[in-house]
Design an enzyme around this catalytic site. Structure first.
Site, short mmCIF file in Angstrom:
data_model
loop_
_atom_site.label_atom_id
_atom_site.label_comp_id
_atom_site.label_asym_id
_atom_site.label_seq_id
_atom_site.Cartn_x
_atom_site.Cartn_y
_atom_site.Cartn_z
N TYR A 147 0.76 -0.69 0.15
CA TYR A 147 0.26 -0.31 -0.34
C TYR A 147 0.92 1.14 0.21
CZ TYR A 147 -2.76 3.36 1.63
OH TYR A 147 -3.81 4.97 1.67
N ARG A 154 1.51 7.14 -6.78
CA ARG A 154 0.71 7.97 -6.87
C ARG A 154 0.87 9.23 -6.39
NH1 ARG A 154 -5.13 7.23 -4.02
NH2 ARG A 154 -3.49 6.23 -1.83
N TYR A 207 -1.39 12.79 6.29
CA TYR A 207 -0.52 12.09 7.56
C TYR A 207 0.07 11.93 8.26
CZ TYR A 207 -5.94 8.94 6.86
OH TYR A 207 -6.74 8.76 6.85
N ARG A 220 -11.41 13.48 0.94
CA ARG A 220 -12.78 12.64 2.13
C ARG A 220 -14.14 12.25 0.79
NH1 ARG A 220 -10.01 9.40 5.41
NH2 ARG A 220 -8.41 10.97 6.75
N GLU A 334 -14.42 -1.04 6.10
CA GLU A 334 -14.03 0.10 5.72
C GLU A 334 -15.15 0.78 4.19
OE1 GLU A 334 -10.42 1.20 3.60
OE2 GLU A 334 -10.98 2.34 1.94
C1 3EB Z 1 -8.07 6.09 5.32
O1 3EB Z 1 -9.10 7.11 5.75
C2 3EB Z 1 -8.53 5.11 5.30
O2 3EB Z 1 -5.18 5.65 -0.29
O3 3EB Z 1 -6.70 5.99 -1.55
C3 3EB Z 1 -9.81 5.48 2.49
C4 3EB Z 1 -9.49 6.48 1.12
C5 3EB Z 1 -8.16 5.09 2.27
C6 3EB Z 1 -8.71 5.68 0.40
C7 3EB Z 1 -6.63 5.50 -0.70
C8 3EB Z 1 -6.93 5.18 1.92
C9 3EB Z 1 -7.37 5.42 0.41
O4 3EB Z 1 -6.87 6.63 5.89
C10 3EB Z 1 -8.21 4.50 4.18
#
Ligand code: 3EB
Length: 340
Positions: A147, A154, A207, A220, A334
């Site tokens: 990941y 990306r 993050y 989001r 998820e």
């Molecule tokens: C998160 O909130 C959970 O890497 O494209 C959610 C939606 C998550 C998209 C991505 C990862 C992705 O971090 C994981």
């Protein structure tokens, strides 16, 4: 073969629900079909129909198809290894990246091909991305989690395209049962987009370093205002949402608490309270969410997850439950969906 089908109409039409592929294809023009099925194949155009098969089901009884329909005339093609279909307002582009020991470079190249296509064809408003990663929590040949390896490629592609953090679309980054990495994106020519964050979660692109060398880049949610051909507005594409507050996973090992927080996160994200920052007022609740996918790490958790989701979603919502890994090893569930 009878396969459940989830028909997702783009904003210029309405949902028709679960039918067989042949039936939906006859009732409208199809931009593309994504089969959530038992094996992954390269995306292809056959007789003018874009098809992507994802390995997201353990047997055909679990398989379903997501069909993107349109009222326009569809043209298809291929560009540096990605395939696409477009109708003058919407573009669907799909690609696949084979496993080679590390994904960074090939992810970057495949994303660059797709972003270059959007630029070239004039579909510059990308509003949704889905990414399916086999062995998402496994290590690549260099010991970097797959990941995180993907996130690196990306982020580099977005950087090359000067794609700012506030412009990235909502996305899903989730496990799959095979086939390397597969992805599909949706973009519009004229829809005005608003990238929506959740005031109770840290923006993913912020993050901290502990989650990998480059952060995941996604919004989001993406709010889609009306297009030139469709004055209606207000679709919201909700990204994959998990049991995260701030940047931290909460409720390690507790599936019920993770489901509750994931649902609470979506409920807050789409609420007028959260959308006030964007001057959007819709009075949304979870009852407005449709075309939902619930990704569950452990198959044995699916009945409990389903029970909890059914309590909070509309009884008319289309919901699919999939048994795949999630991008952080401590996440058990998820959830994503669309407000039409
Ligand atoms: C998160 O909130 C959970 O890497 O494209 C959610 C939606 C998550 C998209 C991505 C990862 C992705 O971090 C994981």
């Amino acid at each position: 073969m009878t396969q459940a089908q989830q028909t997702v109409n783009l904003p210029s039409s309405v949902f028709t629900g679960l039918t067989e592929v042949s039936h939906a294809a006859a009732t409208g023009n199809v931009l593309g079909v994504v089969n959530y099925t038992t094996e992954c194949t390269d995306p292809r155009v056959e007789n003018g129909l874009l098809t992507l098969d994802l390995h997201m089901a353990s047997d055909l009884g679990e398989a379903f198809a997501e069909v993107w329909t349109t009222t326009g005339t569809v043209e298809t093609g291929e560009h540096h290894g990605v395939v696409y279909a477009h109708d003058g307002e919407y573009l669907l582009v799909a690609g696949r990246i084979a496993p080679t020991g590390r994904y960074t470079e090939d992810t970057r190249a495949a994303y660059v091909a797709a972003l270059d296509l959007m630029d070239g064809l004039g579909y510059k408003n990308c509003f949704r991305m889905w990414n399916f990663l086999n062995d998402i929590n496994g290590d690549n040949a260099e010991g970097l989690e797959i990941y995180r390896d993907f996130c690196k490629g990306r982020a580099e592609a977005f950087e090359l395209f000067h794609f700012g953090d506030k412009e990235v679309p909502s996305a899903t980054g989730i496990g799959s049962q095979g086939g390397g990495i597969a992805f599909y994106f949706l973009a519009s020519r004229s829809a005005a987009l608003t990238s929506v964050e959740n005031s109770k979660q840290m923006a993913a692109y912020h993050y901290p370093r502990q989650y990998g060398p480059r952060p995941p880049k996604f919004a989001r949610a993406t709010y889609l205002a009306g297009t030139h051909t469709d004055r209606r507005s207000g679709q919201i594409y909700v990204a994959g949402t998990a049991s995260i507050r701030g940047h931290e996973t909460l409720h390690d090992g507790d599936i019920e608490a993770q489901v509750r927080l994931s649902l609470d996160n979506i409920e807050h994200l789409i609420s007028d309270e959260n959308l006030a920052d964007y001057e959007i007022t819709q009075g949304n609740s979870l009852l407005n969410l449709d075309n939902i996918k619930v990704y569950v790490r452990h198959r044995s958790d699916i009945p409990a997850v389903r029970r909890m989701c059914e309590e909070r979603f509309s009884p008319n919502a289309r919901v699919q439950y999939l048994n795949v890994d999630v991008c952080r090893a401590d996440l058990l569930v998820e959830i994503e969906g669309i407000i039409a």
